[in-house]
Design an enzyme around this catalytic site. Structure first.
Site, PDB file in Angstrom:
ATOM      1  CE  LYS A 224       2.042 -37.815 -22.892  1.00 13.01           C
ATOM      2  NZ  LYS A 224       2.818 -37.393 -21.706  1.00 13.01           N
TER       3      LYS A 224
ATOM      4  CD  GLU B  46     -11.961 -39.919 -14.901  1.00 11.05           C
ATOM      5  OE1 GLU B  46     -11.971 -41.153 -15.046  1.00 11.05           O
ATOM      6  OE2 GLU B  46     -11.573 -39.344 -13.876  1.00 11.05           O
TER       7      GLU B  46
ATOM      8  CB  CYS C 110     -10.820 -35.614 -11.962  1.00 11.28           C
ATOM      9  SG  CYS C 110     -10.688 -37.359 -11.616  1.00 11.28           S
TER      10      CYS C 110
ATOM     11  CD  GLU D 154     -10.509 -29.955 -12.693  1.00 13.71           C
ATOM     12  OE1 GLU D 154      -9.922 -29.867 -13.786  1.00 13.71           O
ATOM     13  OE2 GLU D 154     -10.889 -31.045 -12.222  1.00 13.71           O
TER      14      GLU D 154
HETATM   15  O1  TXE Z   1      -3.163 -31.383 -18.021  1.00 12.93           O
HETATM   16  P1  TXE Z   1      -2.957 -31.873 -19.505  1.00 12.93           P
HETATM   17  P2  TXE Z   1      -2.220 -30.399 -17.181  1.00 12.93           P
HETATM   18  C1  TXE Z   1      -6.923 -30.506 -15.181  1.00 12.93           C
HETATM   19  C2  TXE Z   1      -6.689 -29.658 -13.954  1.00 12.93           C
HETATM   20  C3  TXE Z   1      -5.325 -29.109 -14.184  1.00 12.93           C
HETATM   21  C4  TXE Z   1      -5.375 -28.862 -15.660  1.00 12.93           C
HETATM   22  C5  TXE Z   1      -4.053 -28.784 -16.347  1.00 12.93           C
HETATM   23  O2  TXE Z   1      -7.625 -28.635 -13.915  1.00 12.93           O
HETATM   24  O3  TXE Z   1      -5.081 -27.920 -13.488  1.00 12.93           O
HETATM   25  O4  TXE Z   1      -6.095 -29.966 -16.168  1.00 12.93           O
HETATM   26  O5  TXE Z   1      -3.251 -29.926 -16.070  1.00 12.93           O
HETATM   27  C6  TXE Z   1      -0.883 -34.980 -22.078  1.00 12.93           C
HETATM   28  N1  TXE Z   1      -2.027 -34.458 -27.030  1.00 12.93           N
HETATM   29  N2  TXE Z   1      -6.593 -31.896 -14.971  1.00 12.93           N
HETATM   30  O6  TXE Z   1      -1.797 -29.206 -17.949  1.00 12.93           O
HETATM   31  O7  TXE Z   1      -2.074 -30.910 -20.238  1.00 12.93           O
HETATM   32  C7  TXE Z   1       0.091 -34.614 -20.993  1.00 12.93           C
HETATM   33  O8  TXE Z   1       1.413 -34.878 -21.420  1.00 12.93           O
HETATM   34  C8  TXE Z   1      -1.987 -35.567 -26.245  1.00 12.93           C
HETATM   35  C9  TXE Z   1      -7.687 -32.764 -14.609  1.00 12.93           C
HETATM   36  O9  TXE Z   1      -1.136 -31.198 -16.644  1.00 12.93           O
HETATM   37  O10 TXE Z   1      -4.284 -32.173 -20.034  1.00 12.93           O
HETATM   38  C10 TXE Z   1      -0.385 -35.517 -19.875  1.00 12.93           C
HETATM   39  O11 TXE Z   1       0.098 -36.837 -20.085  1.00 12.93           O
HETATM   40  N3  TXE Z   1      -1.662 -35.533 -24.960  1.00 12.93           N
HETATM   41  C11 TXE Z   1      -7.305 -34.204 -14.736  1.00 12.93           C
HETATM   42  C12 TXE Z   1      -1.908 -35.490 -20.038  1.00 12.93           C
HETATM   43  O12 TXE Z   1      -2.119 -35.097 -21.396  1.00 12.93           O
HETATM   44  C13 TXE Z   1      -1.388 -34.339 -24.404  1.00 12.93           C
HETATM   45  C14 TXE Z   1      -5.939 -34.546 -14.265  1.00 12.93           C
HETATM   46  C15 TXE Z   1      -2.639 -34.504 -19.144  1.00 12.93           C
HETATM   47  O13 TXE Z   1      -2.101 -33.213 -19.313  1.00 12.93           O
HETATM   48  C16 TXE Z   1      -1.424 -33.136 -25.156  1.00 12.93           C
HETATM   49  C17 TXE Z   1      -4.953 -33.587 -14.714  1.00 12.93           C
HETATM   50  C18 TXE Z   1      -1.759 -33.230 -26.535  1.00 12.93           C
HETATM   51  N4  TXE Z   1      -1.832 -32.162 -27.333  1.00 12.93           N
HETATM   52  C19 TXE Z   1      -5.313 -32.313 -15.009  1.00 12.93           C
HETATM   53  N5  TXE Z   1      -1.094 -32.109 -24.323  1.00 12.93           N
HETATM   54  C20 TXE Z   1      -8.273 -35.204 -14.191  1.00 12.93           C
HETATM   55  N6  TXE Z   1      -9.372 -35.455 -14.908  1.00 12.93           N
HETATM   56  O14 TXE Z   1      -8.036 -35.821 -13.167  1.00 12.93           O
HETATM   57  C21 TXE Z   1      -0.858 -32.648 -23.105  1.00 12.93           C
HETATM   58  N7  TXE Z   1      -1.033 -33.990 -23.151  1.00 12.93           N
END
Ligand code: TXE
Length: 499
Positions: A195, A270, A304, A401
């Site tokens: 996904k 990660e 990240c 972050e």
């Molecule tokens: O991430 P989310 P967001 C960090 C970064 C950013 C913050 C928020 O600080 O500002 O996270 O980003 C899916 N069950 N990183 O809100 O929500 C979602 O659909 C399963 C660091 O966009 O964590 C997407 O596919 N999946 C990071 C994925 O999770 C779920 C990169 C990431 O979204 C879910 C991105 C749930 N309950 C953000 N809720 C890095 N390590 O590089 C959401 N998702």
């Protein structure tokens, strides 16, 4: 000091911008809409008001359909039963196909993510390399034998595929992060449901379609699109998924980790980072400045592994900051579709507000804006490269972050202080150290708790070496030979031999 930033206003009549790309999910080899028929639209963050793609809004039922397809492909399909060489040939072709379609894939990410197309092209090329590397390694995944267990015993350790793998990816590097995981999972003989982020699903769907055309059997790679709680979470809950891999926020990482725990499922996480860039007084300041600026501002800091904390020796701090700022001022921010842009937009306006909020908080907490701190352009989520000085470890700009182009600077006089500052974070994803003395560099890096590190460098990656986080930045390792372990089960066989 206030730099004059270079900005290219997005062109609204660019033919690549016009037209809404409409995607289907890929389940069991078939391109399908959501069962509900509902969709999600994506607006370009650089071109407000322009819809650039429409994806199916999947639900739990769609996720279950995809899991069933992956399960059937694993339990009775050809993929896990093929030879490593047969799998390898198909995987190599997928890498070649990504390479042949760089322009299309890069355009999709420039539009959906808002990243500069020149950057996106580089990522697509590297993704092709990841597939080709994993293809090579997948030909020779070995187990172990023990011939010292006594005359009548032989020990064998078999490597077997872990089963169905559920992968959830974020929006910042959709194809690249997918390519750091999928080839290792399928190279180990697993089947996959993925996904991608609801903001940036296009390139992952196209990659899966290219994989199908390259000969990947139906059901080996399934893509379900939609929101995280509706689709991604099902991967962590469903008994037919054997391993779940999540890249994204710490908040959701905790949810996925605890669900995987409740369901006794293998899990890889990660999560975020707050990477230190430590500069000792003997460092080559020009080389360091270039990478420090790149490490903090690449992809608008939405990485990240971003090096968002500069920890610099007092004696060289002023000189280094001048150099970093001069380079930051040369960064061309703006139109993601323009070849001359180095950096594009932030992912969406709510994220822009979050970044701007942190900058305000930093000022209110008493840190000083050395440069930047402002919006660029009239509309679009563009933020200037921003450098803070006078940052204290307890400030939110030092701890959280931000995921924006914001560099927080700390000074040290004693090298011990530098190591303590570098480790003063719950994260542990990346770190770099600058010095002309290799012993100083190695001694420092050995004491910094981070999974991905550089001495006199920042940001370089290679498929050969594992990546992953210490502390709250995650669990598990991707890439290299170790990457296959995440998706393998090891079985031991004690063989009793008769004479
Ligand atoms: O991430 P989310 P967001 C960090 C970064 C950013 C913050 C928020 O600080 O500002 O996270 O980003 C899916 N069950 N990183 O809100 O929500 C979602 O659909 C399963 C660091 O966009 O964590 C997407 O596919 N999946 C990071 C994925 O999770 C779920 C990169 C990431 O979204 C879910 C991105 C749930 N309950 C953000 N809720 C890095 N390590 O590089 C959401 N998702």
């Amino acid at each position: 000091m206030t730099a004059h930033y270079r900005f290219i206003a997005p062109r609204l009549d660019d033919p690549r911008l016009l037209g809404d790309r409409r995607y289907s999910m890929l389940i069991g080899g078939a391109s399908v809409p959501a069962l509900s028929g509902e969709t999600i639209t994506r607006e370009s963050p650089a071109h407000p008001g322009h819809i650039v793609s429409t994806i199916p809004k999947g639900s739990r039922a769609d996720a279950e359909r995809a899991i069933a397809a992956a399960r059937a492909a694993f339990d009775s399909g050809p993929w896990p039963r093929m030879t490593g060489a047969e799998r390898s040939r198909i995987m190599y072709r997928i890498g070649e196909s990504i390479e042949a379609n760089i322009e299309e894939l890069a355009t999709i990410e420039a539009l959906e993510v808002g990243k500069a197309i020149s950057q996106a092209r580089g990522e697509m090329g590297y993704s092709a390399e990841l597939w080709r590397y994993a293809a090579g390694q997948a030909r020779g995944l070995e187990g172990e034998t023990y011939n010292d267990l006594g005359t009548n015993t032989l020990g064998l350790v078999l490597r077997e595929p872990a089963g169905v793998v559920g992968i959830i990816t974020p929006w910042n590097f959709p194809l690249l992060i997918g390519s750091e995981r999928i080839p290792w999972a399928i190279g180990a003989g697993c089947t996959v449901v993925i996904k991608p982020s609801e903001f940036t699903s296009g390139s992952t769907i196209r990659m899966a379609e290219l994989a199908r055309e390259a000969g990947l059997p139906d059901g080996v790679l399934n893509v379900v699109t939609g929101y995280g709680a509706d689709v991604g979470q099902v991967f962590a809950e469903h008994p037919d998924v054997d391993a779940v891999n999540f890249t994204g926020s710490q908040r959701v990482g905790r949810v996925i980790g605890s669900l995987a725990g409740q369901n006794i499922k293998r899990v890889g996480l990660e999560l975020g980072g707050k990477g230190p860039q430590v500069v000792f007084s003997d460092a080559d300041l020009d080389a360091a400045a270039a990478k420090i600026s790149g490490g903090a501002f690449h992809c608008s800091g939405q990485a990240c592994i971003a090096g968002s904390r500069l920890i610099v020796a007092d004696s060289i701090a002023d000189k280094l900051l001048e150099k970093v700022e001069a380079l930051a001022a040369k960064i061309v921010t703006g139109d993601p579709l323009n070849d001359a842009s180095n950096v594009g937009a932030l992912i969406h306006h709510a994220h822009f507000e979050k970044v701007a909020g942190y900058v305000e908080e930093g000022k209110a907490d008493g840190a000083t804006i050395y440069s930047g701190g402002t919006r660029l352009g009239e509309a679009g989520a563009f933020f200037a490269p921003t450098i803070f000085t006078g940052v204290k470890p307890e400030m939110s700009i030092a701890r959280d972050e931000i995921f924006g182009p914001v560099l927080s600077t700390f000074r040290f006089s004693d090298p011990e202080e530098a190591i303590a500052l570098a480790n003063d974070t719950p994260f542990g994803l990346s770190a770099c150290v600058w010095t002309n003395n290799l012993s100083t560099g190695l001694q420092a890096i050995r004491r910094i708790k981070a999974g991905r590190t550089w001495i006199n460098g920042m940001g370089d990656g290679t498929p050969q070496m594992p990546i992953g986080g210490y502390k709250q930045s995650g669990i598990g390792r991707e890439l290299g030979r170790h990457g296959f372990d995440e998706y393998s089960e090891l079985k031991n066989i004690h063989v009793t031999l008769t004479r």
